[in-house]
Design a protein around this motif. Sequence first.
Motif: not given
Length: 269
Positions: A140-159
Amino acid sequence: MFRIILLFITTLLSVQCQSQTETEEEKKVRQEQIIQEYVYDCADKINYFLMMKEYQACLDAGIKKDSTIAYLWQQKAMPYFKVKKYEVGMEYIDKAVKCDAKRYLPYRAFIKCVFAKTYKAAIKDFEECIANWGDSYEMDHTYSFYIGLSYLQLNEFKKAENYFKQTIEKQKAMFKEAHHLDLFYYAITKYEQENYDDAVKIFDEVLNQYPEFSDAIYYKALCFYKLNKRVDEYQNLISQAEEFAKRGYTINEDNAVYEQYPYQVKWKK
């Protein structure tokens, strides 16, 4: 004479090989029969939480018949992820990807992001998916959503912000409204970058869709606290968030019953 005999043998072997070669339609029917027998009529009738060995035996018997059926490997992997044996499950999902990358590479990337929490590996898989098939959907979510979630968890907030913004714009263009969870994490990226006023605006957009969303209410309250204003409202929102959380109004993804999602608030009992 020898050449004639050799040509006859070669022709005969060729005919035999052709007669033994199944068509794509025949292969599809045969594999569907295997799935019916070993998944639907066998594994699906077993509670893998109680009888994992018996459940896996059904699938192993099917794989013995045809080890190229990706769905059998995915079904072997799935229960291991749900009982948090990620490395065991990953061995099987890797085999599913080898058999059918288009179907199971996005699934593996999702598992890496939400279950195994190997975020760099998840990003790599999702980037490969986008390169091959565009920014499609998984769970139910785009691939971009999960990439964003992954970067969020890596503390790369701008990405992370950029990826959530991208997927939100895509959804609004198609459906006029973005999914509340995409908006929630977009607001979180603003919160993490100390853009509290912007975060509050986005949390309000989330709450317009899902007014009881306890996690959004909680982080909106934290924004007020960080801004050192509206103290009374901050306290009221915290109480409201806790009450809604007790009633089950939290992240409502299907797989949230197995894994706590990033930034999902864990309240003391």
